[in-house]
Design a protein around this motif. Structure first.
Motif, PDB file in Angstrom:
ATOM      1  N   VAL A 197       0.870  -1.178   0.000  1.00 11.17           N
ATOM      2  CA  VAL A 197       0.000   0.000   0.000  1.00 11.17           C
ATOM      3  C   VAL A 197       0.907   1.229   0.000  1.00 11.17           C
ATOM      4  O   VAL A 197       1.698   1.424   0.921  1.00 11.17           O
ATOM      5  N   ALA A 198       0.804   2.057  -1.046  1.00 12.50           N
ATOM      6  CA  ALA A 198       1.668   3.223  -1.182  1.00 12.50           C
ATOM      7  C   ALA A 198       1.033   4.432  -0.507  1.00 12.50           C
ATOM      8  O   ALA A 198      -0.100   4.807  -0.819  1.00 12.50           O
ATOM      9  N   PHE A 199       1.781   5.054   0.410  1.00 11.95           N
ATOM     10  CA  PHE A 199       1.324   6.218   1.156  1.00 11.95           C
ATOM     11  C   PHE A 199       1.964   7.473   0.568  1.00 11.95           C
ATOM     12  O   PHE A 199       3.089   7.829   0.912  1.00 11.95           O
ATOM     13  N   TRP A 200       1.265   8.155  -0.312  1.00 10.23           N
ATOM     14  CA  TRP A 200       1.710   9.450  -0.861  1.00 10.23           C
ATOM     15  C   TRP A 200       0.932  10.514  -0.110  1.00 10.23           C
ATOM     16  O   TRP A 200       0.052  11.171  -0.644  1.00 10.23           O
ATOM     17  N   LEU A 201       1.263  10.674   1.160  1.00 16.49           N
ATOM     18  CA  LEU A 201       0.400  11.377   2.095  1.00 16.49           C
ATOM     19  C   LEU A 201       1.251  12.115   3.129  1.00 16.49           C
ATOM     20  O   LEU A 201       2.249  11.570   3.608  1.00 16.49           O
ATOM     21  N   PRO A 202       0.873  13.332   3.505  1.00 18.59           N
ATOM     22  CA  PRO A 202       1.593  14.030   4.577  1.00 18.59           C
ATOM     23  C   PRO A 202       1.192  13.478   5.942  1.00 18.59           C
ATOM     24  O   PRO A 202       0.337  12.594   6.049  1.00 18.59           O
ATOM     25  N   ASN A 203       1.786  14.023   6.983  1.00 25.28           N
ATOM     26  CA  ASN A 203       1.472  13.586   8.344  1.00 25.28           C
ATOM     27  C   ASN A 203       0.022  13.923   8.703  1.00 25.28           C
ATOM     28  O   ASN A 203      -0.356  15.090   8.742  1.00 25.28           O
ATOM     29  N   ALA A 233       0.030  -6.419   5.518  1.00 23.98           N
ATOM     30  CA  ALA A 233       0.419  -5.699   4.303  1.00 23.98           C
ATOM     31  C   ALA A 233       1.636  -4.831   4.591  1.00 23.98           C
ATOM     32  O   ALA A 233       2.029  -4.622   5.743  1.00 23.98           O
ATOM     33  N   ILE A 234       2.232  -4.311   3.533  1.00 21.42           N
ATOM     34  CA  ILE A 234       3.464  -3.530   3.636  1.00 21.42           C
ATOM     35  C   ILE A 234       3.181  -2.091   3.224  1.00 21.42           C
ATOM     36  O   ILE A 234       2.679  -1.842   2.122  1.00 21.42           O
ATOM     37  N   ALA A 235       3.501  -1.160   4.107  1.00 19.07           N
ATOM     38  CA  ALA A 235       3.334   0.265   3.820  1.00 19.07           C
ATOM     39  C   ALA A 235       4.545   0.780   3.061  1.00 19.07           C
ATOM     40  O   ALA A 235       5.675   0.670   3.537  1.00 19.07           O
ATOM     41  N   VAL A 243      -2.626   5.839  -1.618  1.00 18.60           N
ATOM     42  CA  VAL A 243      -3.339   6.764  -0.741  1.00 18.60           C
ATOM     43  C   VAL A 243      -2.770   8.159  -0.941  1.00 18.60           C
ATOM     44  O   VAL A 243      -1.546   8.350  -0.908  1.00 18.60           O
ATOM     45  N   LEU A 244      -3.641   9.170  -1.138  1.00 21.51           N
ATOM     46  CA  LEU A 244      -3.149  10.531  -1.326  1.00 21.51           C
ATOM     47  C   LEU A 244      -4.152  11.556  -0.841  1.00 21.51           C
ATOM     48  O   LEU A 244      -5.342  11.261  -0.680  1.00 21.51           O
ATOM     49  N   TRP A 245      -3.655  12.753  -0.596  1.00 21.62           N
ATOM     50  CA  TRP A 245      -4.456  13.929  -0.249  1.00 21.62           C
ATOM     51  C   TRP A 245      -4.372  14.831  -1.470  1.00 21.62           C
ATOM     52  O   TRP A 245      -3.410  15.570  -1.647  1.00 21.62           O
ATOM     53  N   PRO A 246      -5.368  14.828  -2.348  1.00 17.78           N
ATOM     54  CA  PRO A 246      -5.215  15.447  -3.679  1.00 17.78           C
ATOM     55  C   PRO A 246      -5.090  16.959  -3.690  1.00 17.78           C
ATOM     56  O   PRO A 246      -4.549  17.524  -4.638  1.00 17.78           O
ATOM     57  N   ASP A 247      -5.583  17.647  -2.638  1.00 17.71           N
ATOM     58  CA  ASP A 247      -5.523  19.109  -2.645  1.00 17.71           C
ATOM     59  C   ASP A 247      -4.704  19.644  -1.470  1.00 17.71           C
ATOM     60  O   ASP A 247      -4.906  20.771  -1.027  1.00 17.71           O
ATOM     61  N   PHE A 248      -3.762  18.865  -0.986  1.00 19.50           N
ATOM     62  CA  PHE A 248      -2.935  19.309   0.134  1.00 19.50           C
ATOM     63  C   PHE A 248      -2.134  20.542  -0.258  1.00 19.50           C
ATOM     64  O   PHE A 248      -1.402  20.543  -1.243  1.00 19.50           O
ATOM     65  N   ARG A 249      -2.318  21.599   0.516  1.00 17.07           N
ATOM     66  CA  ARG A 249      -1.603  22.865   0.325  1.00 17.07           C
ATOM     67  C   ARG A 249      -1.702  23.406  -1.106  1.00 17.07           C
ATOM     68  O   ARG A 249      -0.785  24.048  -1.603  1.00 17.07           O
ATOM     69  N   GLY A 250      -2.798  23.122  -1.774  1.00 14.10           N
ATOM     70  CA  GLY A 250      -3.025  23.650  -3.108  1.00 14.10           C
ATOM     71  C   GLY A 250      -2.200  23.005  -4.204  1.00 14.10           C
ATOM     72  O   GLY A 250      -2.208  23.472  -5.354  1.00 14.10           O
TER      73      GLY A 250
END
Length: 537
Positions: A63-69, A85-87, A112-119
Motif C-alpha cells: 500500500v503506497a502512502f503518498w500522504l503528509p502527516n 500488508a506492507i506500507a 493513498v493521497l491527499w489530492p488538494d494538500f496545500r493547493g
C-alpha cells in the motif's frame, strides 16, 4: 507503556494494542483541534483494516502512502500492519517520474493521497505518471480536509474516500507476524533508481521500544512534537517511539516554524527531533516566547554545513541539542550523543548505540582490516533495528550485508572509547537535500535529458537556505545553456528540493588522475558551488 519483558510485543499491531491497553484514554495524536486517544486509534485502525480487507488487501500486499502527516496516515499504517500488508512510503514532494517509479516497482495495489494538500495539484502530477507504472494499482484512497475534493482518476482503478474506509466494520483478526515485512522506505545510492528498504515487524517494534526507554519517554509529563515527515525514517521512528511509550504526539501535516513554536509553548513539549534547518527557523521566529522550556534535550541532524553553530545558538535559547546517527537500512535514532556532554561533544554526529544488542565496528575500505579507536574507516553496524532486505533486490542486499550480518553503511567514521562512534562523512557522493538522501545520478539524468546539455555533474552545496543541488554543465555543441529553461525542465519530473538552484556552464570539469583512471574532482566543484551561492544577488 509497553513492557520491556518477555511479554514485549513482537509486531507493530501488538505495539499499538499494548499501548492502548496501558493508556486507553491518553491522547495518542493531537492534530489541530482534534485529539485521538490510544483506544480510539486502535478502534479506528481496526475499521480501516476492515475497509482495506474489503478491497482485497492480503498479507504481503503493498500500500503506497503518498500522504503528509495526518492521523489518517497513522491509522492506515496500523491497519496495514494488522492485515500483514506492507506500507510503502512516498515523499509528498515527489513528482511524476519518482512516484511512478516507486509505485510501479513496488507493485502497490493501493495508492493513498491527499489530492488538494496545500493547493498542490496531486491529480495533475498523477496524470503525468506513465500508465504502465500504475497498472497494478487497483484502488486509490482519497483523503481530504475540504468539502470540495478534486477528482482523482487512475485507469482501471476504483476510487474510495478515506471517510468511507474509516466507517467500515471492524476487522479484529491479526495477520501480522514477527518476521514479516511491514515497511518499505526508499534510499538513494549511486544509481538513479532508489533501493527499497524492507523492514520487519520485530525490528520496527523493538527499536521503537528501545528508543522510548533510551530517550526517557516514560516520564509522566512527556509530550512529543513531530514536524518531520512519516515518509522518512527520521520522523517515522520518533512517532513509533512516542506511541510505544503511550505518550501524546503533536502532529503537523508539514513543518512550519511559527506553528511549531506555538504548539510547543502551548502544550509544554518535552521531546522532539529535527534537522538543523528546522531548529534554525524556530529560533528565528520564537521572539520572547519560550517553546523549549520543558525540553530536556532534542536530537538534531546536521544536514546544512552553513549551520555549524546551531548547537551553540540553541544552547543560548535554553535548548540542549544532541547529535544523532541513523540510516534507512538501520532506521533513524540508532545512536545518540549523551545530553550531559558539553557542547563540543554534543554537536558531533554519532554517539552511543541506543540498543544494548547493537554493535559497531570500523573497517579499512582498502585493506579490509578492522580498525581500532580513533582510526577512520567505513562504519559497519548490526542490531535489532536493521532491515530484512532490499526488497526484490538480492544482489544489493548481498552487497550491503557482511557474512556475519553487519550493514556496510557507506559512512566514514571512527570508534570512540566506551563503545561510541563518530560519524565523519559519507564515503560516496550521495547528496542530502531537503532532509533526504538523493543520488546525484538521478538529478544528472534529468538535466542531461535537456537538448542543450552535453554532460553534467551535480553536487550539494551548503547555503543560508540549506543544502542545495548545483549543476555544472558542458553545453552541447552549438548550444547556449538557459538556466531557467533547464530548471523548468527538471521541475516537471523532480521534487522541487531536487531541482538545481543554479545551472552553471563550464568548458570542462576539474579532473585528477588516479590508479583507477581519471576522476572528476567533485570536491572542487562543491567548493565552486558554495562560493557562487555566497555571492550576493
Amino acid at each position: 507503556m509497553v513492557p520491556k519483558s518477555a511479554q514485549t510485543p513482537k509486531t507493530v499491531t501488538g505495539l499499538l494494542e499494548a499501548a492502548a491497553a496501558a493508556a486507553p484514554e491518553t491522547p495518542a495524536l493531537i492534530y489541530g483541534d482534534t485529539s485521538l486517544s490510544f483506544a480510539s486509534l486502535s478502534a479506528q485502525s481496526r475499521r480501516a483494516a476492515g475497509g482495506l480487507a474489503s478491497l482485497g488487501i492480503k498479507p504481503g500486499d503493498r500500500v503506497a502512502f503518498w500522504l503528509p502527516n495526518t492521523p489518517a496516515y497513522v491509522t492506515l499504517y496500523f491497519a496495514c500492519a494488522r492485515l500483514g500488508a506492507i506500507a510503502v512510503a512516498v515523499n509528498i514532494r515527489f513528482r511524476a517520474s519518482e512516484v511512478g517509479d516507486i509505485v510501479g516497482r513496488s507493485g502497490a495495489k493501493v495508492l493513498v493521497l491527499w489530492p488538494d494538500f496545500r493547493g498542490i495539484d496531486f491529480p495533475g502530477i498523477l496524470a503525468d505518471v506513465d500508465p504502465d507504472a500504475l497498472k497494478r494499482v487497483e484502488t486509490v484512497i482519497v483523503y481530504s480536509e475540504s468539502d470540495d475534493v478534486p477528482a482523482v482518476s487512475v485507469l482501471g482503478a476504483r476510487t474510495v474516500t478515506w471517510d468511507r474506509l474509516a466507517r467500515h466494520a471492524r476487522f479484529d483478526g491479526d495477520f501480522s507476524v514477527p518476521n514479516g515485512g511491514c515497511n518499505i522506505f526508499t534510499t538513494s545510492g549511486t544509481t538513479k533508481a532508489p533501493k527499497f528498504v524492507l523492514h520487519g515487524h520485530t525490528g520496527i517494534t523493538q527499536h521503537a521500544i528501545e528508543v522510548a526507554y533510551h530517550c526517557d519517554l516514560l516520564k509522566p509529563d512527556t509530550v512529543a512534537y513531530l514536524g518531520l515527515p512519516f515518509c522518512g525514517v527520521f520522523g517515522f521512528c520518533q512517532a513509533l517511539a512516542a506511541l510505544a511509550a503511550g505518550k501524546p504526539t503533536l502532529l503537523e501535516s508539514a513543518f512550519d516554524a511559527e506553528t511549531a513554536v506555538r504548539l510547543m509553548e502551548k502544550h509544554g513539549v518535552t521531546y522532539f527531533n529535527a534537522s538543523d534547518d528546522m531548529i534554525d527557523r524556530m529560533i528565528a521566529v520564537k521572539g520572547d516566547r519560550k517553546p523549549f522550556r520543558k525540553v530536556e534535550s532534542a536530537g538534531f541532524a546536521n544536514f546544512n554545513s552553513e549551520l555549524a553553530d546551531i548547537v551553540e545558538r540553541a544552547s543560548e535559547e535554553g535548548l540542549k541539542l544532541t547529535g544523532l546517527w541513523g540510516m534507512s537500512e538501520l532506521q533513524a535514532l540508532v545512536a545518540r550523543r549523551d545530553p550531559q556532554d558539553d557542547v563540543a561533544a554534543r554537536k558531533v554526529s554519532g554517539g552511543k548505540l541506543i540498543s544494548p544488542n547493537a554493535r559497531v565496528r570500523v573497517r579499512d575500505p582498502g585493506s579490509g582490516e578492522l580498525l581500532g579507536i580513533g582510526e577512520a574507516g567505513e562504519l559497519e553496524i548490526t542490531g535489532p533495528s536493521q532491515m530484512l532486505e532490499y526488497y526484490l533486490n538480492p544482489e544489493a542486499t548481498e552487497e550491503a550485508v557482511t557474512e556475519d550480518g553487519f550493514i556496510r553503511t557507506g559512512d566514514l567514521g571512527m570508534l570512540e572509547p566506551d563503545g561510541r562512534f563518530e560519524f565523519l562523512a559519507r564515503m560516496g557522493d550521495v547528496l542530502r537535500l531537503g532532509g533526504f538522501l538523493v543520488a546525484p545520478a538521478e538529478i544528472e539524468a534529468e538535466v542531461q535529458s535537456h537538448q542543450t546539455v552535453e554532460s553534467v555533474q551535480v553536487v550539494g552545496a551548503g547555503s543560508a537556505a540549506g543544502n542545495k543541488a548545483v549543476a555544472f554543465v558542458i553545453p552541447a555543441e552549438g548550444c547556449t545553456v538557459d538556466e531557467v529553461e533547464i530548471q523548468g525542465h527538471c521541475a516537471q519530473q523532480l521534487a522541487r528540493f531536487k531541482v538545481p538552484v543554479r545551472i552553471i556552464p563550464v568548458d570542462a570539469f576539474p579532473v585528477a588522475e588516479s590508479a583507477n583512471g581519471i576522476k572528476v574532482q567533485r570536491g572542487k566543484l562543491r567548493n565552486m558551488a558554495e562560493e557562487i551561492l555566497r555571492r550576493p544577488g
